[in-house]
Design an enzyme around this catalytic site. Structure first.
Site, PDB file in Angstrom:
ATOM      1  CE  LYS A   1     -19.725 103.112   9.684  1.00  0.00           C
ATOM      2  NZ  LYS A   1     -20.972 103.089   8.941  1.00  0.00           N
TER       3      LYS A   1
ATOM      4  CG  HIS B   1     -19.966  92.904   8.317  1.00  0.00           C
ATOM      5  ND1 HIS B   1     -20.889  93.142   9.315  1.00  0.00           N
ATOM      6  CD2 HIS B   1     -20.362  93.656   7.259  1.00  0.00           C
ATOM      7  CE1 HIS B   1     -21.789  94.001   8.867  1.00  0.00           C
ATOM      8  NE2 HIS B   1     -21.494  94.331   7.631  1.00  0.00           N
TER       9      HIS B   1
ATOM     10  N   GLY C   1     -16.946 101.088  -1.288  1.00  0.00           N
ATOM     11  CA  GLY C   1     -18.239 100.549  -0.847  1.00  0.00           C
ATOM     12  C   GLY C   1     -18.827 101.510   0.177  1.00  0.00           C
ATOM     13  N   GLY C   2     -18.691 102.777  -0.105  1.00  0.00           N
ATOM     14  CA  GLY C   2     -19.033 103.820   0.878  1.00  0.00           C
ATOM     15  C   GLY C   2     -20.509 104.137   0.986  1.00  0.00           C
TER      16      GLY C   2
END
Ligand code: SAM
Length: 506
Positions: free
Chosen positions: A366, A370, A296-297
């Site tokens: 990163k 969340h 998910g970069g």
């Protein structure tokens, strides 16, 4: 912080105790006095002045925060002042500071969207009569005066003389720095090529504000109360459709909201140091040719500085197709050699499907966790567990939510290194410096309202990872980052872990 250290901070600076020193308000006053001394001394020795509330914001006015000790002194003074108010103000008033949060938000939205800040910038420090403000933005002067005055009561704008208002340090944060005539004639493009804070505020005061109004309805409905599905977030009730934020933004009629969100996010991104990921972990410990997979970069923002600084490491940036296509453009412009040499690969991959990279030294995520509820995070982490070897490290970069009380993990010598914040506020302050940490809690509420997801405490992450076979070995924190981005390092918890017995979140 160990108990003895916190007790030490309670001592009166002069060492002379008086009966009145034991009261909380005296302790808070002592903290303020000591911290003001520290701040003034630091500023005087650096030739930097403390900003004037009545002056509009300018980046150099923040220089004082970078002086060693100044930021901590400011945090203590601010937290102590707020706590003094909580002790001394009538409780109904204190409660209404919270109850009325939505009214203040509404008043702020009116001023932000009607260009009051830009109009007042052009008027200068002497301010402008509300009739003249209204003549420019087309609002009703009497109503507008009430909203600006309400905000001025909370130090956003100032009333120079009756009905004459001017910007101050806080109201000027909403300034797009464009001519008021231009933004009022073309409000749809007002945030383009701006720093992004006004766009972020506008987004929070619009769809996020509306979503938050449905928080209770979402939690009281058994169909959504315990759901972790993004389609069950409060946002969907506010918008009247079962769409995620991304699906909503994909509608052509929502393009302006989408673009505003993107500009706001770029503003948030700009607040993070470009080398945050480089500094947060000791990348030099990895042997040459080690593979780092950025799951998910995005377009590869984290891997760009890493690939530049560590040419011996290999990188795979994974994301959904549209994002990877954008990433290719970025890398071909910024670091084409890394793509051409094979050092960096951009790969389309949905992290809810099995992870194709099985030889990774690092799985880096990163600001992914969340975005997702626990049940979804477990799915993502399980795919990574399946692809990980015994030496693979999982690095999660996220905000770790501090507790308001003392974090007992600080006292456990055998606990996870870095589990507790680098510093806690001295007693009797709240350990997290109270409302000084507002932004982290705001972010958590936004995640709840828009995505049915959350920011997490360290103990929450420990348990979440444990349930899917990962063990946190360290939390890397940098001084001063107590509420922003921390790096959680984990390894496969094998051979003790048998996943099919442990995945049940219940
Ligand atoms: C908050 S952004 C973080 C991007 C990047 N890690 C960074 O910090 O700059 C979340 C990213 O997750 C990606 N994403 C969302 N759903 C995904 C999925 N199912 N599989 C892979 N990536 C996904 C989004 O496209 C977006 O790039």
């Amino acid at each position: 912080m160990p108990l003895w250290k916190r007790l030490k901070t309670l001592r009166r600076p002069t060492g002379i105790a008086t009966p009145s020193m034991s009261t909380p308000i005296r302790q808070l006053l002592a903290l303020i006095t000591k911290s003001v001394d520290t701040l003034e001394t630091a500023c005087a020795s650096s030739g930097v002045s403390i900003p004037d509330l009545n002056e509009p914001f300018a980046p150099p006015s923040e220089a004082f925060r970078t002086i060693p000790g100044a930021a901590e002194a400011v945090n203590i003074i601010s937290a102590a002042a707020l706590q003094l108010e909580a002790i001394l103000a009538p409780p109904p008033l204190s409660l209404y500071h919270i109850v009325s949060g939505n009214f203040k938000s509404a008043a702020l939205r009116i001023c932000l969207e009607s260009g009051v800040t830009e109009i007042l910038r052009e008027a200068g420090p002497q301010g402008l009569h509300v009739k003249d403000i209204a003549a420019k933005n087309g609002q009703d002067a009497e109503k507008l005066a009430r909203f600006i005055r309400y905000l001025a009561t909370h130090h956003v704008y100032r009333e120079v003389s009756p009905n004459v208002f001017a910007n101050n340090r806080i109201s000027s944060m909403m300034d797009t720095l464009k001519p008021s005539r231009e933004i009022l004639a073309d409000p749809e493009h007002k945030h383009e090529k701006t720093m992004g804070l006004a766009a972020l505020a506008s987004h929070h005061l619009d769809e996020t504000f509306q979503a938050s109004a449905y928080a209770w309805e979402t939690l009281v409905d058994p169909a959504t109360a315990r759901s972790g599905d993004q389609c069950d977030a409060a946002l969907t009730r506010a918008m009247g459709s079962k769409e995620t934020l991304w699906q909503l933004y994909a509608r052509p009629e929502e393009k302006l909201r989408h673009d505003r969100f993107q500009i706001g996010m770029q503003g948030v991104e700009a607040m993070q140091p470009a080398d945050a990921v480089v500094k947060a972990f000791d990348w030099a410990v990895l042997p040459p040719k080690s593979l780092v997979v950025d799951v998910g970069g995005g377009v590869g923002t984290s891997c760009l500085p890493l690939a530049t600084k560590f040419p011996d490491l290999r990188f795979v940036v994974q994301d959904l197709k549209g994002v990877i296509d954008q990433g290719k453009e970025l890398w071909n412009t910024k670091l084409p050699a890394a793509i051409n040499s094979g050092q960096v690969t951009l790969q389309v991959h949905d992290f809810f499907t099995p992870q194709p990279q099985t030889g990774a030294s690092i799985f880096l995520l990163k600001q992914i966790m969340h975005d997702w509820s626990d049940e979804n995070c477990k799915k993502i982490l399980t795919h990574l567990w399946d692809a990980a070897g015994s030496d693979t490290r999982l690095l999660l970069f996220d905000t770790i939510m501090p507790l308001t009380c003392h974090d007992p993990s600080a006292d456990d010598p055998k606990g996870i290194p870095g589990a507790a914040p680098v510093s806690e506020a001295p007693a009797p302050l709240l350990a997290n410096y109270g409302a000084v940490s507002e932004m982290a809690y705001t972010a958590d509420f936004v995640m709840f309202a828009l995505f049915n997801s959350q920011e997490r405490t360290a103990m929450h992450l420990v348990e979440l990872l444990r349930q899917v076979g990962w063990k946190i070995t360290a939390i890397h924190r940098q001084p001063g980052d107590s509420t922003f981005l921390q790096c959680v390092e984990a390894r496969k918890d094998t051979p003790l872990f048998i996943r099919f017995n442990n995945t049940d979140p219940g």
